[in-house]
Structure formats: structure tokens, C-alpha cells
Enzyme design. Structure first.
Site, PDB file in Angstrom:
ATOM      1  N   TYR A 183      -8.526 -16.923  -9.252  1.00  0.00           N
ATOM      2  CA  TYR A 183      -8.450 -18.327  -8.810  1.00  0.00           C
ATOM      3  C   TYR A 183      -8.209 -18.265  -7.302  1.00  0.00           C
ATOM      4  CZ  TYR A 183      -8.179 -19.325 -13.743  1.00  0.00           C
ATOM      5  OH  TYR A 183      -8.478 -19.398 -15.069  1.00  0.00           O
ATOM      6  N   ARG A 184      -9.231 -17.757  -6.591  1.00  0.00           N
ATOM      7  CA  ARG A 184      -9.038 -17.442  -5.171  1.00  0.00           C
ATOM      8  C   ARG A 184     -10.099 -18.091  -4.286  1.00  0.00           C
ATOM      9  NH1 ARG A 184     -10.076 -10.966  -5.325  1.00  0.00           N
ATOM     10  NH2 ARG A 184      -9.277 -11.064  -3.213  1.00  0.00           N
TER      11      ARG A 184
ATOM     12  N   ARG B  30     -16.311  -5.570  -6.502  1.00  0.00           N
ATOM     13  CA  ARG B  30     -15.883  -6.682  -7.345  1.00  0.00           C
ATOM     14  C   ARG B  30     -17.086  -7.590  -7.540  1.00  0.00           C
ATOM     15  NH1 ARG B  30     -12.297  -3.513  -7.608  1.00  0.00           N
ATOM     16  NH2 ARG B  30     -10.053  -3.867  -7.336  1.00  0.00           N
TER      17      ARG B  30
ATOM     18  N   LEU C 292     -11.860  10.284  -9.925  1.00  0.00           N
ATOM     19  CA  LEU C 292     -12.451  10.552 -11.244  1.00  0.00           C
ATOM     20  C   LEU C 292     -11.510  10.192 -12.385  1.00  0.00           C
ATOM     21  CD1 LEU C 292     -13.979  14.041 -10.289  1.00  0.00           C
ATOM     22  CD2 LEU C 292     -15.135  11.837 -10.324  1.00  0.00           C
TER      23      LEU C 292
ATOM     24  N   GLY D 172      -4.527  -0.907  -9.860  1.00  0.00           N
ATOM     25  CA  GLY D 172      -3.698  -0.462  -8.742  1.00  0.00           C
ATOM     26  C   GLY D 172      -3.688   1.055  -8.579  1.00  0.00           C
TER      27      GLY D 172
ATOM     28  N   GLY E  11      -6.146   3.063  -7.986  1.00  0.00           N
ATOM     29  CA  GLY E  11      -6.968   3.462  -6.837  1.00  0.00           C
ATOM     30  C   GLY E  11      -6.210   3.236  -5.531  1.00  0.00           C
ATOM     31  N   ASP E  12      -5.397   2.211  -5.496  1.00  0.00           N
ATOM     32  CA  ASP E  12      -4.635   1.904  -4.270  1.00  0.00           C
ATOM     33  C   ASP E  12      -3.502   2.917  -4.070  1.00  0.00           C
ATOM     34  OD1 ASP E  12      -6.324  -0.274  -4.330  1.00  0.00           O
ATOM     35  OD2 ASP E  12      -4.875  -1.502  -5.408  1.00  0.00           O
TER      36      ASP E  12
ATOM     37  N   ASP F 188       0.731  -3.964 -10.270  1.00  0.00           N
ATOM     38  CA  ASP F 188      -0.235  -3.259  -9.432  1.00  0.00           C
ATOM     39  C   ASP F 188       0.389  -2.165  -8.589  1.00  0.00           C
ATOM     40  OD1 ASP F 188      -1.731  -5.195 -10.559  1.00  0.00           O
ATOM     41  OD2 ASP F 188      -2.773  -5.769  -8.733  1.00  0.00           O
TER      42      ASP F 188
HETATM   43  O1  CKP Z   1      -9.000  -0.808  -7.662  1.00  0.00           O
HETATM   44  P1  CKP Z   1      -7.566  -1.081  -7.973  1.00  0.00           P
HETATM   45  O2  CKP Z   1      -7.310  -1.237  -9.437  1.00  0.00           O
HETATM   46  O3  CKP Z   1      -6.644  -0.086  -7.353  1.00  0.00           O
HETATM   47  O4  CKP Z   1      -7.285  -2.489  -7.252  1.00  0.00           O
HETATM   48  C1  CKP Z   1      -6.441  -3.470  -7.737  1.00  0.00           C
HETATM   49  C2  CKP Z   1      -6.340  -4.674  -6.837  1.00  0.00           C
HETATM   50  O5  CKP Z   1      -6.975  -6.678  -4.855  1.00  0.00           O
HETATM   51  C3  CKP Z   1      -5.517  -5.787  -7.449  1.00  0.00           C
HETATM   52  O6  CKP Z   1      -4.216  -5.787  -6.858  1.00  0.00           O
HETATM   53  C4  CKP Z   1      -6.276  -7.062  -7.145  1.00  0.00           C
HETATM   54  O7  CKP Z   1      -5.490  -8.023  -6.563  1.00  0.00           O
HETATM   55  C5  CKP Z   1      -7.368  -6.619  -6.213  1.00  0.00           C
HETATM   56  O8  CKP Z   1      -7.611  -5.257  -6.556  1.00  0.00           O
HETATM   57  C6  CKP Z   1      -8.594  -7.524  -6.378  1.00  0.00           C
HETATM   58  O9  CKP Z   1      -8.784  -8.396  -5.520  1.00  0.00           O
HETATM   59  O10 CKP Z   1      -9.308  -7.344  -7.386  1.00  0.00           O
HETATM   60 MG    MG Z   2     -10.265   0.437  -6.967  1.00  0.00          MG
END
Ligand code: CKP
Ligand code: MG
Length: 312
Positions: free
Chosen positions: A104-105, A167, A225, A254, A256-257, A293
Site C-alpha cells: 500500500y505504497r 519487484r 543461493l 530480509g 538478502g538485506d 525483516d
Molecule cells: O529481498 P529481501 O527479502 O531481503 O527484501 C525485503 C524488503 O523493501 C522488505 O523489507 C520490503 O519492505 C522491501 O524488501 C520491499 O519493498 O519489497
Molecule cells: Mg532480495
């Protein structure tokens, strides 16, 4: 300043138990956004970080600001917008391998970011600028902001670290592919997952994905991976690094982050690339053991304990 990021941070509403959202009776609010997840991870490991963004001048924006400040991320270049709201998303965890996010952005405060927000002298303070493929997907002015920031960084010798983070809900595949490849060509370090390799290069072979990114100009590529670890390559070395053993995955969002935070932390600490990728596998793997996350990202002493566990 070690790392500066630019992007959108939102509030994520997560049901209090796994299952379809329609079956929940309460949600827990959490702060979430790929760039701040990584910056928080770095900050917990003892590095200095800053975030450039725009938030709504509302309670959710205040919640994001409070959390970032509490985690030690510099918020000097976060603007507040009184006519647009802070973004929201819902996170539905059916089970640990079936997670959905609903955004919802649209028209959020962050989607109104434009290049005027950028201060070159601030960006020039960083060793690394952390960019993901989410920000250019949010709006045209966000896309311009990203390219302007990259140019400012490059002019000042700041390295660009890029997680393509696709995304598909946010933009068309054609625009996504073209823009992500344009950013990739300007990046020093690239952190794709297999799904991004598939999307960008029509390949699910980590070595081929690494090679393609190198051909476009990257100095270091680390392909994530998941449960099998990571593959990395530079102009003169490459290797596979095993994943950190995880007993029970609770929430993969999260990871990946956290991986990016571990990798950059290792590079800032001047570890070898191999050791930095090992650090990334530990932080990325461990992050999945918590719901939220970034809630499970380790601080420095916790990381040292995890690190000795993984080498014993
Ligand atoms: O690729 P990841 O699962 O590490 O990313 C998660 C983030 O920013 C999550 O915090 C979400 O808010 C987002 O990716 C996004 O905008 O999808
Ligand atoms: Mg990611």
C-alpha cells in the site's frame, strides 16, 4: 561514513500468527525496507550509516524515524512530506517457504523523492552507496534520484553496491530489465539472487550470472543461493561459500538485506573477499530465524558467537 543508502522505508503489518491474512485478528507493526534493513544490519555490526529518503509527516513516519535513530542510522537527509503518507505493506506468512507481501505504497511520501533531495557533499562522505532495484521502480522521480545519486557517488570515488531486488508488482518487466541493467553497468559490486539472474540474463547458473555482471563492468559479483550459500567472482578469483546452518527458518524476508550487510561489513573491515562472503552467509542465514525483516540481524558480539559456531 561507511555506507549511505537511498530508498523507501515503510511500516509492515504482520499477522500475529501464520496463515491467510483474512484469518488474523491482530497485526504487529514493524519497520521495513530493504535499504534500511541493510543499514541497520551494518550499524549493529559497528559501522556508520546514513539514509536518504522521504517519509510522511505522520505517525508511521515518526515510527520509522524513531526506529532508525534507535538503531544508530544517520537521518539528517530524511525529508518529511505533509501531503503524502508513509508507505505500508502487509506480510502474509503461510509458512516459511510461502510468504506474500501486499503493498500500500502508491503515491507514498518516498515515491515523491526527487534529485533535489540529494546533497553531493553528504554522499561523498561514504565509502559505499547502497542502491537496490526497488527505489527506481517506485516512481519516475525516484528513478532520476537514483541515477543522480550514482553520478554524484562516482564523481567522488564512492563505490556503488547494487542489489537488483526485482519487484514485479511495482513496474513492467520491460522497464525493470532495462533500468536494472543500466544501473548494473554503473555498479562496482552486484548482489543478485538466482531469480534476478534468471530475469536479467535468462540463466540460473551462478557462474554464468557472475560472468555476465562482470562483462557489464562489475568488480565483484556475489550471487545469493539461499540454503546452498553463495557464489562470488572478481577478475581474478571465484568460489562457492556454503550457507550458515539454520535449524528453523521462520521468515525469509530480509535475508538478502542481512547478506548485503554482512558482505559490506567484511569489506569495510578489510577481510578477504572469501571471508566477507562467509560473513554474509552467516548474517543472511541467521536473519531467517526471526520473524521480522531485520529483527534477527546480529550485533557484533552476537555475530562473533555465530561465527565461532559456524567454524567449529
Ligand atoms: O529481498 P529481501 O527479502 O531481503 O527484501 C525485503 C524488503 O523493501 C522488505 O523489507 C520490503 O519492505 C522491501 O524488501 C520491499 O519493498 O519489497
Ligand atoms: Mg532480495
Amino acid at each position: 561514513m561507511d555506507v549511505i543508502g537511498i530508498g523507501e522505508t515503510m511500516i509492515s503489518l504482520t499477522p500475529n500468527r501464520n496463515g491467510l491474512i483474512r484469518q488474523t485478528s491482530s497485526f504487529e507493526p514493524r519497520v521495513a525496507g530493504t535499504e534500511t534493513n541493510t543499514l541497520i544490519g551494518l550499524s549493529r555490526l559497528g559501522h556508520s550509516t546514513g539514509f536518504i529518503s522521504r517519509l510522511g509527516d505522520d505517525e508511521l513516519g515518526a515510527m520509522v524515524l524513531k526506529e532508525l535513530r534507535g538503531e544508530g542510522v544517520d537521518t539528517t537527509f530524511i525529508e518529511f512530506d505533509s501531503s503524502h503518507q508513509t508507505g505500508l505493506f502487509l506480510k502474509e506468512i503461510i509458512n516459511e517457504s510461502d510468504v506474500h507481501v501486499y503493498y500500500y505504497r502508491e503515491h507514498s511520501a518516498a515515491s515523491q523523492m526527487n534529485p533535489n533531495l540529494l546533497d553531493e557533499s553528504y554522499i561523498s562522505l561514504a565509502s559505499y552507496l547502497f542502491i537496490t532495484g526497488i527505489t527506481p521502480a517506485i516512481s519516475e522521480s525516484c528513478k532520476q534520484t537514483i541515477f543522480t545519486a550514482i553520478n554524484m557517488a562516482k564523481k567522488n570515488g564512492v563505490k556503488i553496491v547494487f542489489d537488483p531486488n526485482i519487484r514485479k508488482k511495482l513496474w513492467s518487466e520491460i522497464e525493470a530489465r532495462e533500468t536494472l541493467l543500466d544501473i548494473l553497468k554503473l555498479s562496482n559490486i552486484v548482489l543478485p539472487g538466482i531469480s534476478e539472474g534468471q530475469f536479467l540474463f535468462d540463466s540460473n547458473d551462478p557462474e554464468e550470472i557472475g560472468e555476465k555482471c562482470m562483462e557489464l563492468g562489475a568488480e565483484l559479483v556475489v550471487v545469493k543461493l539461499g540454503e546452498t550459500g553463495a557464489y562470488y567472482c572478481t577478475s581474478d578469483q571465484s568460489d562457492h561459500v556454503p550457507s550458515f546452518p539454520v535449524k528453523q527458518v521462520k521468515d525469509p524476508v530480509g535475508a538478502g538485506d542481512a547478506f548485503a550487510a554482512g558482505l559490506l561489513s567484511g569489506l569495510i573491515d578489510e577481510l578477504s573477499v572469501n571471508e566477507a562472503v562467509k560473513r554474509a552467509c552467516i548474517t543472511g542465514g541467521y536473519a531467517t530465524t526471526y520473524v521480522g525483516d531485520y529483527e534477527g540481524f546480529p550485533d557484533r558480539s552476537h555475530f562473533e558467537r555465530l561465527s565461532s559456531l559456524s567454524s567449529s
